[in-house]
Scaffold this active site. Structure first.
Site, short mmCIF file in Angstrom:
data_model
loop_
_atom_site.label_atom_id
_atom_site.label_comp_id
_atom_site.label_asym_id
_atom_site.label_seq_id
_atom_site.Cartn_x
_atom_site.Cartn_y
_atom_site.Cartn_z
N SER A 127 31.77 -7.63 -44.21
CA SER A 127 32.68 -6.62 -43.67
C SER A 127 34.12 -7.13 -43.60
O SER A 127 34.84 -6.89 -42.63
CB SER A 127 32.20 -6.19 -42.28
OG SER A 127 32.65 -4.89 -41.99
N SER A 187 33.12 0.12 -39.73
CA SER A 187 32.99 -0.47 -41.07
C SER A 187 31.84 0.08 -41.90
O SER A 187 31.68 -0.32 -43.06
CB SER A 187 32.85 -1.99 -40.96
OG SER A 187 34.09 -2.58 -40.63
N LYS A 197 32.78 1.24 -45.32
CA LYS A 197 32.88 0.43 -46.54
C LYS A 197 31.83 0.79 -47.59
O LYS A 197 32.01 0.47 -48.77
CB LYS A 197 32.80 -1.05 -46.19
CG LYS A 197 34.02 -1.55 -45.39
CD LYS A 197 33.92 -3.03 -45.10
CE LYS A 197 35.19 -3.55 -44.42
NZ LYS A 197 35.34 -3.10 -43.03
#
Length: 390
Positions: free
Chosen positions: A233, A175, A178
């Site tokens: 997240s 993640s 992101k």
């Protein structure tokens, strides 16, 4: 009887005639003797007086000469010293003399420096290259206790790497992806952040089949989508953002890869906007460039550091918290952060720390076996930095 008187008077007359001249002569002799004695006495006294005067004149000359020398010495000291009222104690005078000697030495050194050729500034400057110090805990033993398999610590102020471990090893970043998702999404020309964006079937995770609290049909503002994607997240929020792009999700992924190349990240590659794909890869060194780029966006800084937020999803509210416990509990001072985890990557974390609240240092960590390991790595590295850097 008359005859007896005559004879007596005659005798007296004869006596006076005989004795008186003798007495007169004796008196004259006595007077002469007395005058002689007095003259001798006067002569002796005058001799002693003359001797005394001669001795006094000689002593006076010696005294005058010595007093003159002393007078000259006193005059010299008076010229060099302060007035009597302003004189300092003996210790002060000694310090004054020491200071004067130091000043004289400094003046001599200054004169020598002027006389000699000028020394280049680079020859006398000390090495200011930052480094982590052993006395601050940065030892071989402590480095062995770092849980993350890949680490890169960069002093952004001087662009100096402070610590590296497998910094160029390509690995899944989960993640942490992101951050790039947010950059590319915010780069759109017109993006009304208040407009609402709905979660659809296309946003479900068909790769890892992860769960989300955002059900299909939930409606969030674009600002809230960005907020929970960075802070918590949230995968479906990131998936909805990648779909909300001119040309759809394929164009969005292409833009992510193009931006990575533009940032000088040749070993970085993206397959989706959530990070759930193990094909989303990078290196600890290249992720430092991603963190630098993300820090230029005010919304990314604010949202990634927020500790909690209540989100209106159209049919109720949801409360989200920051997935990074270092941020949630205020253990470090940062301007940007992101965590990530999938089985293939382990636990990852990137931070842009502010050492002493002012000096930026980027820390990227990949591949810890546990979330606590990644957190403890962040705490240990932050302590090294706070102790070693000014």
């Amino acid at each position: 009887m008359f005859r007896m008187q005559q004879s007596r008077s005659g005798n007296d007359l004869r006596f006076s005639l005989l004795i008186l001249p003798g007495l007169r002569r004796a008196g004259m002799v006595v007077r002469l003797l007395m005058c002689s004695v007095l003259l001798l006495a006067l002569t002796a006294i005058s001799g002693k007086v003359s001797e005394a005067q001669a001795a006094g004149s000689t002593a006076g000359k010696h005294r005058a000469a010595s007093s003159g020398a002393k007078g000259r010495n006193r005059s010299v000291r008076k010229k060099a010293a302060l007035p009597a009222k302003a004189r300092t104690p003996a210790r002060g005078r000694r310090r004054g003399r020491a200071a004067a000697a130091a000043a004289a030495a400094g003046a001599t050194a200054g004169a020598a420096a002027v006389a000699s050729p000028a020394t280049p500034a680079t020859a006398i400057t000390t090495n200011t290259k930052p480094e982590l110090l052993p006395r601050c805990g940065f030892t071989e033993a402590s480095r062995r206790h770092i849980f993350s398999r890949g680490v890169y610590v960069l002093d952004e102020e001087t662009n100096t790497p402070l610590f590296e471990r497998n910094a160029d090893t390509v690995a899944p970043i989960a993640s942490v992806t992101k951050l790039m998702t947010a950059i590319v999404w915010l780069d759109q020309k017109s993006l009304p952040m208040a407009n609402r964006l709905e979660v659809t079937e296309d946003d479900l995770d068909n790769l890892k089949f992860t769960h989300s609290r955002l059900n299909v049909g939930a409606s969030l503002s674009r600002a809230d989508m960005l907020h929970i994607a960075l802070m918590s997240s949230e995968n479906r929020a990131a998936a909805a953002m990648s779909r909300d792009y001119p040309g759809g999700r394929p164009a969005f992924i292409a833009a992510m890869n193009a931006r990575a190349q533009a940032l000088g990240m040749p070993h970085t590659h993206f397959e989706n906007g959530t990070g759930l794909s193990p094909e989303n890869v990078s290196t600890p060194r290249e992720l430092a460039e991603l963190v630098k780029a993300a820090n230029r966006y005010q919304l990314i800084r604010n949202d990634s550091l927020d500790k909690q937020k209540i989100i209106n999803i159209g049919r109720g509210q949801l409360q989200y918290i920051n997935s990074n416990r270092l941020i949630r509990y205020g253990q470090v001072n940062a301007t940007v952060q992101k965590t990530g985890f999938i089985n293939e990557s382990g636990h990852n974390m990137v931070l842009r720390l502010l050492v002493h609240d002012r000096r930026p240092v980027i820390v990227t960590m990949l591949g810890s076996g546990t979330a606590d390991g990644s957190r403890l790595d962040g705490v240990r590295i932050a302590k090294w930095l706070n102790c070693s850097l000014n």
